[in-house]
Write a protein that holds these residues in place. Structure first.
Motif, mmCIF file in Angstrom:
data_model
loop_
_atom_site.group_PDB
_atom_site.id
_atom_site.type_symbol
_atom_site.label_atom_id
_atom_site.label_comp_id
_atom_site.label_asym_id
_atom_site.label_seq_id
_atom_site.Cartn_x
_atom_site.Cartn_y
_atom_site.Cartn_z
ATOM 1 N N GLU A 12 0.836 -1.203 0.000
ATOM 2 C CA GLU A 12 0.000 0.000 0.000
ATOM 3 C C GLU A 12 0.874 1.257 0.000
ATOM 4 O O GLU A 12 0.617 2.208 -0.731
ATOM 5 C CB GLU A 12 -0.955 0.011 1.210
ATOM 6 C CG GLU A 12 -2.032 -1.083 1.160
ATOM 7 C CD GLU A 12 -1.490 -2.493 1.271
ATOM 8 O OE1 GLU A 12 -0.648 -2.746 2.163
ATOM 9 O OE2 GLU A 12 -1.867 -3.355 0.466
ATOM 10 N N ASP A 35 -9.134 -1.597 3.033
ATOM 11 C CA ASP A 35 -9.420 -1.913 4.422
ATOM 12 C C ASP A 35 -8.124 -2.459 5.009
ATOM 13 O O ASP A 35 -7.685 -3.554 4.662
ATOM 14 C CB ASP A 35 -10.524 -2.969 4.473
ATOM 15 C CG ASP A 35 -10.880 -3.363 5.894
ATOM 16 O OD1 ASP A 35 -10.104 -3.038 6.824
ATOM 17 O OD2 ASP A 35 -11.932 -3.997 6.075
ATOM 18 N N LYS A 36 -7.496 -1.677 5.890
ATOM 19 C CA LYS A 36 -6.162 -2.059 6.376
ATOM 20 C C LYS A 36 -6.184 -3.258 7.321
ATOM 21 O O LYS A 36 -5.146 -3.775 7.722
ATOM 22 C CB LYS A 36 -5.473 -0.857 7.037
ATOM 23 C CG LYS A 36 -5.110 0.199 6.012
ATOM 24 C CD LYS A 36 -3.696 0.696 6.204
ATOM 25 C CE LYS A 36 -3.231 1.377 4.929
ATOM 26 N NZ LYS A 36 -1.961 2.040 5.026
ATOM 27 N N LYS A 37 -7.374 -3.666 7.696
ATOM 28 C CA LYS A 37 -7.464 -4.800 8.626
ATOM 29 C C LYS A 37 -7.807 -6.097 7.905
ATOM 30 O O LYS A 37 -7.740 -7.175 8.493
ATOM 31 C CB LYS A 37 -8.529 -4.535 9.702
ATOM 32 C CG LYS A 37 -8.214 -3.380 10.626
ATOM 33 C CD LYS A 37 -7.314 -3.814 11.770
ATOM 34 C CE LYS A 37 -6.870 -2.600 12.571
ATOM 35 N NZ LYS A 37 -5.490 -2.677 13.015
ATOM 36 N N ARG A 38 -8.252 -5.972 6.668
ATOM 37 C CA ARG A 38 -8.709 -7.186 6.009
ATOM 38 C C ARG A 38 -8.023 -7.394 4.671
ATOM 39 O O ARG A 38 -7.916 -6.488 3.870
ATOM 40 C CB ARG A 38 -10.223 -7.143 5.790
ATOM 41 C CG ARG A 38 -10.773 -8.498 5.437
ATOM 42 C CD ARG A 38 -12.210 -8.415 5.018
ATOM 43 N NE ARG A 38 -12.331 -7.733 3.738
ATOM 44 C CZ ARG A 38 -13.417 -7.805 2.978
ATOM 45 N NH1 ARG A 38 -14.472 -8.458 3.402
ATOM 46 N NH2 ARG A 38 -13.455 -7.174 1.822
ATOM 47 N N ARG A 39 -7.603 -8.575 4.432
ATOM 48 C CA ARG A 39 -6.939 -8.905 3.188
ATOM 49 C C ARG A 39 -7.825 -9.855 2.397
ATOM 50 O O ARG A 39 -8.406 -10.768 2.975
ATOM 51 C CB ARG A 39 -5.626 -9.608 3.527
ATOM 52 C CG ARG A 39 -4.618 -9.596 2.423
ATOM 53 C CD ARG A 39 -3.832 -8.312 2.361
ATOM 54 N NE ARG A 39 -3.039 -8.285 1.135
ATOM 55 C CZ ARG A 39 -2.408 -7.219 0.665
ATOM 56 N NH1 ARG A 39 -2.458 -6.087 1.323
ATOM 57 N NH2 ARG A 39 -1.724 -7.279 -0.441
ATOM 58 N N LEU A 56 -7.648 -12.775 0.044
ATOM 59 C CA LEU A 56 -6.654 -13.752 -0.395
ATOM 60 C C LEU A 56 -7.401 -14.934 -0.987
ATOM 61 O O LEU A 56 -8.192 -15.563 -0.287
ATOM 62 C CB LEU A 56 -5.832 -14.239 0.799
ATOM 63 C CG LEU A 56 -5.072 -13.181 1.606
ATOM 64 C CD1 LEU A 56 -4.674 -13.721 2.972
ATOM 65 C CD2 LEU A 56 -3.830 -12.737 0.850
ATOM 66 N N ASN A 105 -4.475 -11.036 -3.942
ATOM 67 C CA ASN A 105 -3.837 -10.781 -2.659
ATOM 68 C C ASN A 105 -3.835 -9.267 -2.492
ATOM 69 O O ASN A 105 -2.922 -8.576 -2.915
ATOM 70 C CB ASN A 105 -2.405 -11.334 -2.707
ATOM 71 C CG ASN A 105 -1.724 -11.297 -1.367
ATOM 72 O OD1 ASN A 105 -2.147 -10.564 -0.467
ATOM 73 N ND2 ASN A 105 -0.665 -12.056 -1.219
ATOM 74 N N CYS A 116 -5.962 -5.615 -0.312
ATOM 75 C CA CYS A 116 -6.826 -5.201 0.786
ATOM 76 C C CYS A 116 -7.918 -4.268 0.273
ATOM 77 O O CYS A 116 -8.646 -3.685 1.058
ATOM 78 C CB CYS A 116 -6.016 -4.545 1.900
ATOM 79 S SG CYS A 116 -5.245 -3.011 1.401
ATOM 80 N N THR A 138 0.509 -15.988 0.393
ATOM 81 C CA THR A 138 -0.905 -16.311 0.184
ATOM 82 C C THR A 138 -1.705 -16.184 1.480
ATOM 83 O O THR A 138 -2.916 -16.141 1.456
ATOM 84 C CB THR A 138 -1.090 -17.734 -0.382
ATOM 85 O OG1 THR A 138 -0.373 -18.645 0.441
ATOM 86 C CG2 THR A 138 -0.585 -17.825 -1.800
ATOM 87 N N HIS A 167 2.061 -9.373 2.589
ATOM 88 C CA HIS A 167 3.415 -8.949 2.231
ATOM 89 C C HIS A 167 4.106 -8.502 3.512
ATOM 90 O O HIS A 167 3.466 -8.388 4.562
ATOM 91 C CB HIS A 167 3.403 -7.839 1.164
ATOM 92 C CG HIS A 167 2.543 -6.650 1.489
ATOM 93 N ND1 HIS A 167 2.872 -5.741 2.450
ATOM 94 C CD2 HIS A 167 1.352 -6.242 0.980
ATOM 95 C CE1 HIS A 167 1.932 -4.809 2.523
ATOM 96 N NE2 HIS A 167 0.992 -5.095 1.642
ATOM 97 N N TRP A 184 2.818 -5.517 5.532
ATOM 98 C CA TRP A 184 1.555 -5.884 6.190
ATOM 99 C C TRP A 184 1.867 -6.587 7.512
ATOM 100 O O TRP A 184 1.293 -6.286 8.561
ATOM 101 C CB TRP A 184 0.761 -6.784 5.236
ATOM 102 C CG TRP A 184 -0.636 -7.105 5.648
ATOM 103 C CD1 TRP A 184 -1.053 -8.190 6.370
ATOM 104 C CD2 TRP A 184 -1.827 -6.352 5.345
ATOM 105 N NE1 TRP A 184 -2.420 -8.150 6.531
ATOM 106 C CE2 TRP A 184 -2.909 -7.047 5.918
ATOM 107 C CE3 TRP A 184 -2.077 -5.173 4.651
ATOM 108 C CZ2 TRP A 184 -4.234 -6.597 5.806
ATOM 109 C CZ3 TRP A 184 -3.386 -4.730 4.544
ATOM 110 C CH2 TRP A 184 -4.442 -5.429 5.116
#
Lengths: 241, 445
Positions: free
Chosen positions: A61, A122-126, A128, A147, A149, B139, B143, B146
């Motif tokens: 980010e 959303d910095k809390k949720r990824r 994937l 991958n 956010c 996965t 990264h 993060w």
């Protein structure tokens, strides 16, 4: 002669994305057409008009924010590049850069604006997920991994229909964007290596843009074998779900 | 009372679990479900050491435990695989009295980088070693920046940080605690260092804080080296302990210009793990010379590197982590430094033991090109043998050296029969998830 500009090869190259540029380079050469790849972090001094293709890959980010700062002065030139029918390929999180806005919980930043979509981080949720997509542009399904956010909204001009995996949002039916030869998908990594049909499509478009004629037919046998076995795996997995 | 019930329950479940061959997380999971705050009720010893980071946690923990015991400290530590909150709960509850007093002078915890913030909600480590932050299992880990943010949540400002001064992202943790609460370790420039980064990507190109270009004096591996950001002043800080000389071929290193020790395994990442352990002990006040002596020639118990004979040739298993290009690069680098001709087999069959994915982009981050010299044959196997084959198609390695055989049994036959004479060395480079598929069918001698 085809000229390709690989922008931010260190800043935006998080998941083996550089493989996309290698794939184009190798394939075009094997077709018997000359190709020049320029890598730069300095878009400001680059003369975009000499290129047939620009590529950008995934970044963190913070890296994307930095890249956007560096790209903004060239906003109009980048738009004109796409309007002229040149190829702009953005994969992974680089897709965020070419919408209207990038939003976070606390701010909203203007982006390049080639299309009208926006990205919300959303910095809390990824998000994937292994993914399988289909598109009218390609005969075969496209596979890969997302991958990121960010979720996307105002998503006109989608590139893919989601067979399974994540789309613009976690449960959206569509993914990516396409407009003229602006192709954007949040699939990460060397998608042109993993999806030989996409490589063939991109190369065919490049030959159209540059006016070069391929001299040889390339079978991409190894790539197709890897693709077939990965598709088998993914479909088996999807049917178990 | 609650504590007593939780302890008894956990100990019983652990024994039952052991009998039926269950993992170590279940008892802790149940105890935490019944008594969510149980860990904060425990009476911990004065010294609580946590170790986190992408690579080298298990090895560093083993080395610290070994050295502390050598200094006469009764230290307990969680074994490989029980580094998430539940595993830590099992470990602590099984090691305390019925009243909840942890029976040790020091607790040493390997902490999964994603779970550290949950685990450390219950107690505050006195010392926190952070080894490195690399591209690892992206996965699920997204990264490394993060992961940096997630780890940041686990850091208490009262904790002493022991940081890798050669890793820009790890050095950044120093910004969140008072300067007197940080010590560093670093490795000097040596004959294995390079002036330019080696590899398929460069995570040291930009400052992790301000994203301006970083300048490096030298690199020891990947983005690990001596760096400086001219914009925001993040830089390799002066270290409490340093590796001042390295000889991976003669298998020795020197700590702080004085204490020369032997290495059981000659690789840069092994040296960094030893250095992290040595620095922590020095910071705890133990004599440098004795710590160095204790760490000298230390042979890891975790079995990641195994050597034996196969058909009369030297065979080495180099356990590497799938989805971790640095781990693979270090294994390849080790094989390439071998003086004899060699044969390598790579197996990518199950990408993870813990979750499903068929993501193979990480293969493009591995520097397979290093194998262009000295390598006689390369065998590629497993479900993703064809993805490996495609990856090798993007190297300069001649096709005739490469055998692609998805079937692991058939591939192993090709591998063991490949050596042209008995000087040829065999290397198996693969992950925990796949190594036993080969190890159990290798010829006995």
């Amino acid at each position: 002669m085809i000229n390709v500009l690989f922008l931010y090869p260190d800043l935006l190259n998080l998941y083996g994305d550089h493989g996309n540029v290698s794939a184009v380079e190798k394939y075009v050469k094997q077709c018997g057409v000359k190709i020049q790849i320029d890598k730069t972090d300095d878009i400001f001094s680059a003369d975009l008009s000499k290129y047939h293709m620009i590529y950008l890959g995934s970044g963190t980010e913070n890296s994307l924010d930095r890249a956007l700062d560096l790209l903004m002065p060239k906003k109009d030139e980048l738009k004109a590049f796409v309007e002229d029918g040149k190829m702009l390929l953005a994969t992974g999180s680089a897709v965020e850069l070419f919408g209207k806005f990038i939003e976070t919980e606390c701010d909203k930043t203007q982006a390049i604006g080639i299309l009208g979509y926006s990205a919300h981080r959303d910095k809390k949720r990824r998000i994937l997920s292994d993914c399988l997509f289909e598109s009218e542009l390609f005969e075969k399904k496209t596979l890969g991994f997302v991958n990121r956010c960010s979720e996307f909204y105002d998503t006109e001009n989608p590139l893919f229909k989601v067979v399974f995996g994540a789309g613009h949002g976690k449960d959206s039916k569509n993914e990516g964007f396409v407009y003229k030869n602006f192709i954007a998908t949040t699939l990460i990594g060397p998608i042109l290596v993993r999806n030989p049909h996409v490589l063939e499509y991109v190369a065919a478009k490049l030959f159209e843009i540059s006016g070069d004629k391929p001299k040889n037919e390339i079978a991409l046998e190894l790539q197709k074998r890897a693709y077939e076995s990965a598709i088998l795996e993914l479909e088996k997995r999807a049917s178990q779900k | 009372m609650k504590t007593m019930i939780a302890v008894i329950l956990c100990k019983c479940l652990y024994r039952v679990g052991k009998l039926v061959g269950k993992g170590s997380s279940m008892p802790g999971k149940i105890a935490l479900k019944l008594f969510p705050n149980i860990l904060s009720k425990l009476k911990m010893p004065k010294t609580i050491i946590a170790v986190s980071g992408s690579n080298g946690k298990t090895s560093t923990v083993e080395m610290i435990a070994h050295a502390l015991r050598g200094h006469g400290v009764n230290v307990i530590y969680n074994k490989e695989g029980s580094n998430q909150t539940e595993g830590v709960a099992t470990f602590l509850l099984c090691n305390c009295t019925l009243k909840g007093v942890v029976k040790a002078d020091a607790v040493l915890l390997e902490s999964d980088e994603r779970y550290a913030r949950l685990t450390m909600r219950h107690f505050t480590p006195t010392h926190y070693v952070i080894t490195n932050l690399y591209r690892d299992q992206m996965t699920r880990n997204a990264h490394s920046e993060w992961i940096y943010n997630i780890l940041l949540d686990s850091i208490d400002t009262k904790t002493s940080l022991i940081l890798n001064a050669n890793d820009p992202l790890v050095s950044r943790f120093s910004k969140v605690v008072a300067p007197e609460n940080v010590v560093y370790f670093s490795m000097d420039e040596n004959k294995y260092s390079t002036k330019k980064p080696i590899g398929k990507y460069n995570d040291g190109a930009y400052c992790p804080i301000c994203k301006h270009p970083l300048e490096y004096e030298y690199y020891n591996m990947a983005h690990i080296g001596k760096f400086e950001c001219k914009n925001c002043a993040l830089r390799t800080e002066d270290a409490l302990c340093r590796v001042t000389s390295v000889n991976l071929d003669k298998l020795n290193i020197v700590f702080d210009g004085e204490y020369k020790i032997d290495l059981a395994f000659g690789s840069t990442y092994n040296v960094y793990n030893l250095l992290a352990a040595y620095t922590l002990l020095t910071h705890l006040g133990y004599d440098r010379s004795k710590t160095a002596e204790l760490l000298g020639g230390y042979v890891m118990k975790n079995g990641r590197v195994k050597t034996r004979k196969v058909n009369g040739c030297n065979f080495t298993l180099l356990t590497s982590k799938h989805e971790n290009s640095i781990s693979y690069n270090q294994s390849i680098d080790y094989a390439v430094r071998c003086k004899n001709p060699f044969v390598v087999m790579f197996v990518v069959d199950s990408i993870s033991r813990k979750y499903y994915t068929c993501e193979t982009s990480w293969l493009f981050d591995i520097n397979f090109d290093l194998l262009a010299s000295g390598c006689e044959k390369i065998v590629l196997s497993g479900k993703y043998a064809h993805d490996l084959a495609v990856r090798f198609d993007y190297t300069e390695i001649p096709k005739k050296k490469i055998s692609v055989e998805p079937d692991i049994k058939k591939a192993t036959e090709i591998f063991v029969s490949a050596p042209t004479n008995e000087n040829t060395e065999l290397f198996l480079i693969t992950c925990f998830s796949d190594r036993d598929k080969v190890m159990c069918i290798l010829p006995k001698k």
